[in-house]
Design a protein around this motif. Structure first.
Motif, PDB file in Angstrom:
ATOM      1  N   ILE A 165      31.340  33.155 -46.509  1.00 51.60           N
ATOM      2  CA  ILE A 165      32.197  33.484 -47.797  1.00 51.60           C
ATOM      3  C   ILE A 165      31.756  34.961 -47.941  1.00 51.60           C
ATOM      4  O   ILE A 165      32.405  36.097 -48.025  1.00 51.60           O
ATOM      5  N   LEU A 166      30.519  35.181 -47.959  1.00 49.12           N
ATOM      6  CA  LEU A 166      29.846  36.610 -48.436  1.00 49.12           C
ATOM      7  C   LEU A 166      30.330  37.767 -47.315  1.00 49.12           C
ATOM      8  O   LEU A 166      30.558  38.640 -47.681  1.00 49.12           O
ATOM      9  N   VAL A 167      30.189  37.299 -45.968  1.00 45.11           N
ATOM     10  CA  VAL A 167      30.377  38.176 -44.855  1.00 45.11           C
ATOM     11  C   VAL A 167      31.815  38.355 -45.081  1.00 45.11           C
ATOM     12  O   VAL A 167      32.171  39.648 -44.834  1.00 45.11           O
ATOM     13  N   GLY A 168      32.848  37.440 -45.405  1.00 44.17           N
ATOM     14  CA  GLY A 168      34.224  37.767 -45.588  1.00 44.17           C
ATOM     15  C   GLY A 168      34.379  39.097 -46.699  1.00 44.17           C
ATOM     16  O   GLY A 168      35.305  39.823 -46.173  1.00 44.17           O
ATOM     17  N   ILE A 169      33.922  38.575 -47.774  1.00 40.27           N
ATOM     18  CA  ILE A 169      34.006  39.642 -48.945  1.00 40.27           C
ATOM     19  C   ILE A 169      33.411  40.909 -48.658  1.00 40.27           C
ATOM     20  O   ILE A 169      34.036  41.948 -48.770  1.00 40.27           O
ATOM     21  N   ALA A 170      32.348  40.934 -48.048  1.00 42.76           N
ATOM     22  CA  ALA A 170      31.525  42.309 -47.559  1.00 42.76           C
ATOM     23  C   ALA A 170      32.551  42.972 -46.497  1.00 42.76           C
ATOM     24  O   ALA A 170      32.462  44.122 -46.430  1.00 42.76           O
ATOM     25  N   TYR A 171      33.267  42.362 -45.844  1.00 41.99           N
ATOM     26  CA  TYR A 171      34.071  43.050 -44.513  1.00 41.99           C
ATOM     27  C   TYR A 171      35.324  43.589 -45.171  1.00 41.99           C
ATOM     28  O   TYR A 171      35.596  44.687 -45.042  1.00 41.99           O
ATOM     29  N   VAL A 172      36.173  42.664 -45.901  1.00 37.80           N
ATOM     30  CA  VAL A 172      37.326  43.043 -46.269  1.00 37.80           C
ATOM     31  C   VAL A 172      37.577  43.940 -47.392  1.00 37.80           C
ATOM     32  O   VAL A 172      38.283  44.907 -47.313  1.00 37.80           O
TER      33      VAL A 172
END
Length: 867
Positions: A839-846
């Protein structure tokens, strides 16, 4: 352009009608308004942040106060006492002194009086019945005021619970006759039977301690037992006077009650007027004041992290405007006031919205929070839900939200107070960035990302903390829920799959013989039962041998510091007459198999001969328990009915907690014999407890059998079931899931907002820098990678902070607040945090990618010129 426009406004005001120093309040209000217009996006995020903080405080207070009030309402109903303080078991002399003191007290609003005559006796009663006199106030405190008719006035009148009338087969109707038998003196076995006319009745409640029968004052004075102080001390309460007291307010109840008792001459513990436990809001087993303080500080921190970041970023963005204002004569104090006025204006919008939504959240959560305040093995034993809308809740929530906003603005206010026009130019992030770029033109996108994060590490730390906070909460909720061990709880609270009794929460109203031979016969026929067991109880006295006396003297010396005055008094009386109280238990084979042995276990075949006893041991939960008797010694039993017998001590064992004598006692020994021997010596075949273990997978069928057959015979029997306990345990644990989910959603939203806001501000403030990077040959893809890498570093830092907080802080906080239960076993884990990584990776990317793509819609030339 916006800064220049604001500056022109200030110059016009300062040079037109006013002095150069901007001393006019109207000017400050106008400047505040202009700053608000300049930061519309900031305003929306700030209002949401303040609203969320207010929402958290309001829902926390609504939930907490509702839990306290619900517990109070439940205890008032269950223990039948709504007054603030009550005095029981008083002699005539003591009652006169206490009543005089109560009447002279300025603190007392009203009081009620009563007399306990005795327990109602009838073979049809499967519950406790008490015959009493009570005036209107006393009857109200018992929650037993007649709803039809009135309280008795004549000697032959009676007001009674509908359950009593149903048991006697009498129609609840004014003027009907009812014949009642009551116990005048339990020691002398004196009973009195009279016929009364019904003058009032009310709907009885099976969940309360006992059913009341009200007689008139004239009848009570004529027929009550003339109990003495000595008899009251020895446990004979028939004829005892009672008082219920209501104070003018709930402030300092303990001190008020203590003062009245001492003034009336009551100096010993547990004598005179005592406070109603339902009003002890923060007693050990009701509500943790520490937990409330921790949660309040937690909400302040959560609100602070985002509000601080918003104002900090806002002030840094507008720092040139504040520098120019100072240049034309605005003082640092006035600039600070402008920032604070913005905060108050935003609070005016955010706080009321938060109060409304917070109350709705608390209202929705309260039924779940109060449904199972304690895990119960009995169906329907749930707490009453009282949802509070006290104005003080909203006032406290608003005040704490304002405090959070004030604390969050301190850094921003300090910054604008000290700023000078020259410093304002140097503090602009864009210019700082350009200087760094010229020195590091050869670095990679990854190196630049690391450099940017470390350059703005303070701002980044706030973002990391706010995201880490939601991760810590998720992890702590999982650890909390997993820490509650159902098996540990069941082993203490319920020794078998099903347990039946007619015990109540107070000794004076309990029925030690609730499982009658008729009930036993029904239980023994249950086809799905694997085994059925019984525990029988009677109280006896035993003359202490020198060895037993010495053992008890050692125990008394060890425990006297923890004993109350009442317990010390019991020990002195025990030592004086050299006899100790015996909890004499008869047990069946099924219960024998549940005993917890000290040393070698004997066989049932040997024990059931009736020539042996099993004796309990003291200090059960210490590493070296103290023995009363050793195996092979002789125990001489002298029964209250005159019988005597010498038994051999065959072993030492402890009765399971749920099947033991359930009331507090200090000086006693427990002695067990097989049930047949118990029948022979006591002539009592009615049990205190019945236990049933169901065949594998037949739990539901056994419960249905009990409901259809046993409760049909006597619906006042308490049925404790492993099925009800499991359901109650799930509800108990699920409330933490619900609270945790609510907090996680709010905190995650705050963290994502903080990250979004920081990323957006960083991209916008570095517009020229990013445009120049494109000019010198860096591709959009590389810049996008750099910004995404910055996001990964922020959220990676959040993960590390979360793990550190969990490893070094979560255990202490949980164990000392929500995890104080005896069946709580904390297992440290960071698995939930690890599972959140995708979830953190998704937020950090988007988010960084979105912000850059949005900015890239403008041409490079436009971006450079706008700076």
């Amino acid at each position: 352009m916006k800064t220049e426009k604001l500056f022109q406004t200030v110059v016009w005001y300062s040079e037109g009608d006013y002095m150069v120093k901007v001393e006019n309040k109207e000017t400050l209000r106008l400047l505040t308004k202009r700053f608000m217009k300049m930061n519309r996006a900031r305003n929306i995020i700030a209002v949401i942040a303040i609203m969320l903080t207010s929402l958290l405080f309001t829902s926390l207070f609504v939930g907490s106060v509702s839990m306290i009030l619900s517990k109070r309402a439940t205890e008032i109903k269950q223990f039948m006492d709504s007054s603030h303080a009550i005095a029981q078991n008083l002699s005539e002399e003591d009652a006169v002194r206490l009543q005089k003191t109560i009447e002279q007290s300025d603190e007392v609003e009203r009081y009620g009086t009563g007399i306990f005559l005795g327990a109602g006796r009838d073979k049809h009663f499967g519950f406790s019945v008490e015959v009493r006199y009570a005036d209107k106030n006393m009857a109200e405190s018992f929650n037993c005021l007649p709803t039809t008719g009135r309280l008795p006035e004549k000697e032959n009148e009676v007001a009674v619970s509908s359950l009593v009338l149903e048991a006697l087969g009498v129609t609840p109707k004014i003027g009907e006759e009812v014949t009642l038998t009551w116990e005048v003196n339990p020691m002398l076995k004196q009973y009195k039977t009279d016929t009364f006319q019904i003058c009032g009745f009310w709907q009885g409640d099976k969940a309360v301690l006992g059913q009341m029968v009200w007689v008139s004052e004239a009848y009570a004075k004529e027929n009550c037992y003339p109990v003495t102080q000595k008899e009251l001390k020895n446990g004979i309460y028939n004829g005892g006077k009672e008082y219920s007291v209501w104070y003018k307010n709930l402030w300092n109840l303990e001190k008020k009650t203590e003062n009245i008792s001492k003034t009336a001459g009551f100096t010993k513990a547990r004598t005179g007027l005592e406070i109603n436990p339902a009003y002890n809001l923060f007693e050990e087993d009701s509500f943790s004041f520490t937990s409330l303080i921790v949660m309040v500080l937690f909400v302040i921190l959560a609100g602070y992290l985002i509000i601080y970041n918003i104002f900090n970023i806002s002030v840094k963005t507008d720092i040139r405007a504040y520098g120019l204002l100072k240049n034309v004569g605005t003082t640092g104090k006035q600039l600070k006031k402008i920032v604070r006025m913005q905060a108050w204006k935003l609070s005016e919008v955010g706080i009321p919205i938060g109060l409304i939504f917070g109350y709705l959240a608390g209202f929705c959560m309260s039924p779940s929070l109060t449904a199972d305040a304690q895990i119960s093995a009995q169906a329907g034993q749930t707490t009453q839900t009282v949802v509070s809308a006290n104005p003080l809740i909203f006032f406290a929530a608003a005040l704490l939200t304002l405090l959070t906003v004030y604390l969050s603005c301190l850094r921003a206010c300090k910054m604008v107070e000290r700023v000078s026009p020259v410093e304002a130019l140097h503090l602009a992030e864009g210019e700082q960035s350009q200087k760094k770029i010229k020195k590091n033109t050869s670095v990679t996108w990854w190196g630049m990302a690391v450099q940017n994060v470390f350059r703005n590490w303070k701002k980044g730390l706030i973002v990391m903390l706010s995201i880490a906070l939601s991760m810590v909460v998720v992890n702590c909720i999982v650890m909390l829920v997993q820490g509650y061990d159902f098996e540990s709880y069941q082993n203490i609270v319920l020794a078998s799959d099903f347990q039946l009794d007619q015990m109540t929460d107070t000794l004076s109203n309990t029925n030690f013989n609730g499982i009658t031979p008729e009930i036993k016969e029904i239980l023994n026929k249950c086809p799905e039962s694997e085994k059925t067991g019984y525990v029988y109880y009677s109280e006896e006295r035993h003359k202490m041998e020198p060895a037993l006396l010495k053992t008890w003297e050692t125990l008394a010396e060890k425990n006297k510091e923890n004993w109350t005055d009442y317990e010390k008094q019991i020990w002195e009386e025990t030592k004086a007459d050299n006899t100790v109280k015996v909890h004499f238990l008869g047990i069946s084979e099924a219960v024998f198999d549940m005993l917890e042995w000290k040393g070698e276990k004997c066989s049932w075949d040997t024990f059931k001969s009736g020539d042996y006893v099993i004796v309990d041991y003291s200090d059960k939960y210490t590493e070296q328990p103290v023995s009363y008797y050793q195996s092979g010694e002789t125990f001489k039993m002298e029964y209250g009915n005159g019988k005597q017998k010498d038994y051999g001590v065959i072993g030492e064992a402890m009765m399971p907690y749920s099947l033991d004598y359930p009331y507090a006692d200090s000086v006693y020994i427990t002695v067990m014999v097989p049930e047949e021997e118990y029948f022979t010596q006591t002539e009592n075949q009615s049990a205190m407890y019945a236990t049933i273990d169901a065949k594998k997978g037949e739990d539901k069928q056994v419960k249905e059998y009990i409901d259809k057959n046993v409760l049909k015979e006597n619906d006042m029997i308490n049925v404790s079931s492993v099925l009800d306990m499991k359901a109650s345990f799930r509800r108990f644990v699920s409330k933490y899931y619900m609270i945790g989910s609510f907090l996680v959603i709010i905190l995650a939203f705050i963290g994502i907002m903080n990250f979004f806001n920081t990323t957006a501000t960083s991209v916008i403030s570095r517009k020229k820098e990013l445009a120049l990077l494109e000019v010198v040959g860096m591709t959009k893809k590389q810049i996008s990678k750099m910004l995404v890498a910055e996001g990964f570093l922020y959220l990676g830092g959040a993960f590390v902070i979360a793990v550190l907080l969990i490893m070094f802080g979560a255990k202490q906080i949980l164990v000392n607040t929500l995890g104080t239960a005896f069946f709580f076993r904390l297992h440290l884990t960071i698995v939930p945090c690890v599972l959140m990584i995708p979830i953190l990776v998704g937020i950090a990317y988007v988010i960084p990618k979105y912000q850059f793509e949005k900015m890239s819609r403008e041409s490079i030339v436009e971006r450079i010129r706008k700076e």
